[in-house]
Design a protein around this motif. Structure first.
Motif, short mmCIF file in Angstrom:
data_model
loop_
_atom_site.label_atom_id
_atom_site.label_comp_id
_atom_site.label_asym_id
_atom_site.label_seq_id
_atom_site.Cartn_x
_atom_site.Cartn_y
_atom_site.Cartn_z
N THR A 229 -10.12 -2.76 -12.30
CA THR A 229 -9.59 -2.55 -10.95
C THR A 229 -8.11 -2.87 -10.87
OG1 THR A 229 -11.77 -3.13 -10.04
CG2 THR A 229 -9.92 -3.12 -8.52
N VAL A 230 -7.69 -3.95 -11.52
CA VAL A 230 -6.26 -4.32 -11.50
C VAL A 230 -5.42 -3.25 -12.19
CG1 VAL A 230 -4.58 -5.96 -12.42
CG2 VAL A 230 -6.65 -6.80 -11.32
N ILE A 231 -5.86 -2.79 -13.35
CA ILE A 231 -5.11 -1.74 -14.06
C ILE A 231 -5.05 -0.48 -13.21
CG2 ILE A 231 -5.07 -0.25 -16.09
CD1 ILE A 231 -6.32 -2.54 -17.67
N SER A 232 -6.18 -0.10 -12.62
CA SER A 232 -6.22 1.08 -11.77
C SER A 232 -5.30 0.94 -10.57
CB SER A 232 -7.65 1.35 -11.31
OG SER A 232 -7.70 2.42 -10.41
N PHE A 233 -5.28 -0.24 -9.98
CA PHE A 233 -4.49 -0.48 -8.77
C PHE A 233 -3.00 -0.34 -9.03
CE2 PHE A 233 -2.55 -3.31 -5.57
CZ PHE A 233 -3.10 -2.79 -4.41
N THR B 181 4.98 14.86 -12.43
CA THR B 181 4.39 14.44 -13.70
C THR B 181 3.12 13.61 -13.49
OG1 THR B 181 5.89 12.52 -13.78
CG2 THR B 181 6.57 14.53 -14.94
N HIS B 182 3.23 12.48 -12.80
CA HIS B 182 2.03 11.69 -12.53
C HIS B 182 2.25 10.77 -11.33
CE1 HIS B 182 4.39 9.65 -15.71
NE2 HIS B 182 4.08 8.52 -15.06
N LEU B 183 1.12 10.28 -10.81
CA LEU B 183 1.13 9.54 -9.55
C LEU B 183 0.06 8.46 -9.56
CD1 LEU B 183 1.93 9.58 -6.32
CD2 LEU B 183 -0.18 10.91 -6.15
N GLY B 184 0.42 7.29 -9.03
CA GLY B 184 -0.55 6.22 -8.80
C GLY B 184 -0.57 5.87 -7.33
N LEU B 185 -1.26 4.80 -7.01
CA LEU B 185 -1.30 4.38 -5.62
C LEU B 185 0.07 3.94 -5.12
CD1 LEU B 185 -4.62 2.32 -5.41
CD2 LEU B 185 -4.21 4.68 -4.65
N PHE C 142 -7.90 1.63 1.71
CA PHE C 142 -9.25 1.21 1.33
C PHE C 142 -9.28 0.59 -0.06
CE2 PHE C 142 -10.57 4.12 4.76
CZ PHE C 142 -11.44 3.27 5.43
N PHE C 143 -8.47 1.10 -0.99
CA PHE C 143 -8.49 0.49 -2.32
C PHE C 143 -7.79 -0.86 -2.31
CE2 PHE C 143 -8.21 0.26 -6.97
CZ PHE C 143 -9.46 0.78 -7.30
N THR C 144 -6.83 -1.05 -1.41
CA THR C 144 -6.21 -2.37 -1.25
C THR C 144 -7.24 -3.36 -0.72
OG1 THR C 144 -4.02 -1.42 -0.86
CG2 THR C 144 -4.38 -3.67 -0.11
N LEU C 145 -8.06 -2.95 0.25
CA LEU C 145 -9.14 -3.81 0.74
C LEU C 145 -10.09 -4.17 -0.40
CD1 LEU C 145 -10.09 -2.27 4.21
CD2 LEU C 145 -8.69 -4.28 3.76
N CYS C 146 -10.40 -3.18 -1.22
CA CYS C 146 -11.26 -3.41 -2.39
C CYS C 146 -10.62 -4.43 -3.33
CB CYS C 146 -11.50 -2.10 -3.12
SG CYS C 146 -12.37 -2.24 -4.69
N PHE C 147 -9.33 -4.28 -3.58
CA PHE C 147 -8.59 -5.17 -4.47
C PHE C 147 -8.57 -6.60 -3.93
CE2 PHE C 147 -4.56 -7.05 -5.93
CZ PHE C 147 -4.70 -6.93 -7.29
#
Length: 220
Positions: A27-31, A51-55, A103-108
């Motif tokens: 989860t941390v790496i994904s975040f 090229t690429h995108l994260g949160l 929502f992913f921040t709440l998850c984190f």
């Protein structure tokens, strides 16, 4: 104290911690990693502008606003909230993307809270509250996993669509998104295991309390 609790803990609890640690790492790496969405070069378009995108980071190679109202082109990776991206804010921070971040921040945050409760359980919790704390950890992880699931569904459905990044035909969900899926799945699993552990511990406590009473009744 920590080592004593670890050695006296059940095998199920130790397994729970291993699964939770794996979930936290994923989860941390994904975040924080910028590979939720990635563009792959083709013969038709060997150098994509996106090229690429994260949160929290977006990476471009000559990207400009769709209306060509500005002569600014973007290169490299920057945090999505920086002022440099204000020109393309409406294109970058789509409502679905903001919802995914939320929502992913709440998850984190929920995941970090569960890690804190595990440390509290191992270091300083009284015997009387152990069952309750295990249940709290399980419930917290279920809520966190639900928030993560909502984020993954939203981004999975709309992240690689035509209304987000340019050249959408070449954009695909990437490994950071996959790690988020793994982390959330493990949250569901470890939440169930913590609740089971709490149930087992509660039954043991009930058995210890009823055993002396049963022995006294038998003597009488």
């Amino acid at each position: 104290m920590l080592t004593d609790e670890w050695y006296t803990a059940s095998s199920l609890f130790k397994g729970n911690l291993c699964v939770l640690a794996t979930s936290i790492v994923c989860t941390v790496i994904s975040f924080f990693s910028p590979y939720w969405l990635q563009s792959y070069p083709t013969a038709k378009l060997p150098r994509p502008k996106f090229t690429h995108l994260g949160l929290w980071h977006a990476c471009f190679d000559g990207f400009h606003d769709r209306g060509h109202q500005y002569e600014v082109k973007f290169y490299g990776c920057r945090h999505v909230l920086l002022e440099e991206y204000d020109i393309i804010r409406s294109e970058l921070s789509k409502p679905f993307f903001v919802a995914t971040q939320f929502f992913f921040t709440l998850c984190f945050v929920g995941m970090l809270l569960s890690a804190g409760m595990v440390l509290m359980y191992l270091l300083c919790i009284d015997e009387y509250y152990r069952v309750k704390v295990l249940r709290w950890i399980g419930v917290d992880l279920v809520i966190s996993a639900i928030c993560g699931t909502i984020a993954l569904i939203i981004f999975g459905a709309l992240g690689d669509g035509r209304d987000f990044m340019p050249d959408w035909e070449q954009n695909y969900l990437s490994w950071s998104f996959g790690l988020g899926f793994v982390g959330v799945f493990l949250m569901y699993l470890v939440a169930a295991l913590f609740i089971v552990e709490a149930r087992i511990m509660q039954r043991k406590e009930i058995a210890r309390e009823t055993l002396p009473q049963y022995a006294m009744e038998k003597r009488v």
